[in-house]
Enzyme design. Structure first.
Site, short mmCIF file in Angstrom:
data_model
loop_
_atom_site.label_atom_id
_atom_site.label_comp_id
_atom_site.label_asym_id
_atom_site.label_seq_id
_atom_site.Cartn_x
_atom_site.Cartn_y
_atom_site.Cartn_z
N SER A 126 48.82 27.07 -40.09
CA SER A 126 48.48 26.24 -38.93
C SER A 126 48.11 24.87 -39.45
O SER A 126 47.64 24.75 -40.60
CB SER A 126 47.28 26.86 -38.19
OG SER A 126 46.71 25.94 -37.29
N TYR A 139 38.37 29.88 -38.03
CA TYR A 139 39.85 29.90 -38.01
C TYR A 139 40.41 29.02 -39.12
O TYR A 139 41.29 29.44 -39.89
CB TYR A 139 40.35 29.44 -36.64
CG TYR A 139 41.85 29.42 -36.48
CD1 TYR A 139 42.59 30.60 -36.50
CD2 TYR A 139 42.53 28.21 -36.30
CE1 TYR A 139 43.97 30.58 -36.34
CE2 TYR A 139 43.91 28.19 -36.13
CZ TYR A 139 44.63 29.38 -36.15
OH TYR A 139 45.99 29.36 -36.00
#
Ligand SMILES: NC(=O)c1ccc[n+]([C@@H]2O[C@H](COP(=O)([O-])OP(=O)(O)OC[C@H]3O[C@@H](n4cnc5c(N)ncnc54)[C@H](OP(=O)(O)O)[C@@H]3O)[C@@H](O)[C@H]2O)c1
Length: 241
Positions: A126, A139
Site C-alpha cells: 500500500s 496498518y
C-alpha cells in the site's frame, strides 16, 4: 501454470485472480467456501483455497499437495484506523497477524513449491507502506514490515522473483470501511479500480524472464484531472491540427 491468490473472495484479490485466470489455473484464497465456489465457477480454471490465514494449522492443511507453484499473490489484508493513543494491543496484533505473519507463514510453507517452479511472489502492499500518516499507525507499520519481508525474501531466494505492489486508494469494501472510519465521503471516482491494480500485477508476472520488477507504485488519477483534457484520438492521416 498455477497461481494462488489470497484475498480472492473480494476486492483487489478477486480482480487479480480474474486477470490471472486467462493464463493460469488459479487457487482462490478466502474463508467463505461458498463465495469462492461461486467466483471459481465464473473463471476458466479456478478452485477454492479455503483457510483463515491467521490459523497456521489450517494454512498447513490447505497447502498440502501443492508441490509446484508459479505465482503466489498475497492480497488478503485488514485495515483498522485509529490514533496511536486509541489503538489497542488487540488491533495491533490482528493487523500484524493478518498483514505480516500470515504472509510469512504461507510463503514459508510454499517455498519448496515456489522454488520448484522458479516462481514469483507478489505482495500487495500500500502507499501506506511508503508514508505513514496520522491515524494509520498499525496498518502502515504492518505494510512497512511487509516491505521488509519482501526485500529479505528477494535477497535470500535468488531463483524467485519478488515484487511489492503499492496501490493508493482502491474502490473496495476495505476502502469503504476506511472512509467511514475517517468520517469522509466515499468517492470511488477518485480511487483506483481493483482491475487497474490487477493489470499492474499481471504486467509484473508476465514480464520477460530477464526482468525482475521489484517495486511498483500505482496511484489513481483523480476524476478532476481525468476530466480536464478530453482525449483526442488522432489517426494516421488525420491532418487537422
Ligand atoms: N482498498 C484499498 O484502498 C487498498 C489500498 C492499498 C492497498 N490495499 C491492500 O490490498 C489488499 C486487498 O485489499 P482489499 O481492498 O481488496 O480488501 P477487502 O475488499 O476488504 O478484501 C479483503 C480480503 O482479504 C481476505 N482476508 C482478510 N483476512 C483474512 C484472513 N484472516 N484469512 C484469509 N483471508 C482473509 C478477505 O477474505 P474474506 O472474504 O474471507 O473476508 C478478503 O478476500 C490488502 O492487502 C490491502 O491492504 C488496499
Amino acid at each position: 501454470m498455477l497461481a494462488l491468490v489470497t484475498g480472492a473472495s473480494r476486492g483487489v484479490g478477486a480482480a487479480i485472480a480474474g486477470a490471472l485466470a486467462d493464463t493460469h489455473e488459479v487457487l482462490l484464497g478466502g474463508r467463505d467456501e461458498a463465495a469462492l465456489r461461486t467466483r471459481a465457477a465464473g473463471l476458466r480454471a479456478a478452485r477454492p483455497f479455503v483457510a483463515d490465514l491467521t490459523d497456521h494449522t489450517a494454512t498447513a492443511a490447505a497447502v498440502s499437495g501443492i508441490d509446484r507453484l508459479d505465482v503466489l499473490v498475497h492480497s488478503a489484508g485488514v485495515a483498522t484506523l485509529g490514533a496511536v493513543a486509541d489503538t489497542s494491543a488487540e488491533v495491533w496484533r490482528t493487523t500484524m497477524e493478518t498483514n505480516v505473519i500470515a504472509v510469512a507463514e504461507l510463503t514459508r510453507r510454499l517455498l519448496p513449491a515456489l522454488r520448484a517452479a522458479r516462481g514469483h511472489v507478489v505482495l500487495v502492499n500500500s502507499t501506506a507502506g511508503l508514508d505513514a500518516h496520522p491515524r494509520c499507525g498499525a496498518y502502515a507499520a504492518s505494510k512497512f514490515a511487509l516491505r521488509a519481508f519482501a526485500d529479505a525474501l528477494r535477497g535470500e531466494e535468488p531463483t524467485l522473483r519478488v515484487t511489492s505492489v503499492y496501490p493508493g486508494r482502491v474502490d473496495t469494501d476495505m476502502q469503504r470501511s476506511i472512509r467511514a472510519q475517517e468520517g469522509l465521503d466515499y468517492e470511488p471516482e477518485n480511487y483506483l479500480r481493483p482491475e487497474s491494480v490487477a493489470a499492474a500485477v499481471v504486467s509484473v508476472v508476465t514480464a520477460t524472464p530477464d526482468a525482475h520488477v521489484q517495486d511498483v507504485v500505482v496511484r489513481a488519477v483523480p476524476q478532476r484531472v481525468r476530466g480536464t483534457a478530453p482525449v483526442r484520438v488522432v489517426r494516421h492521416g488525420d491532418a487537422r491540427g
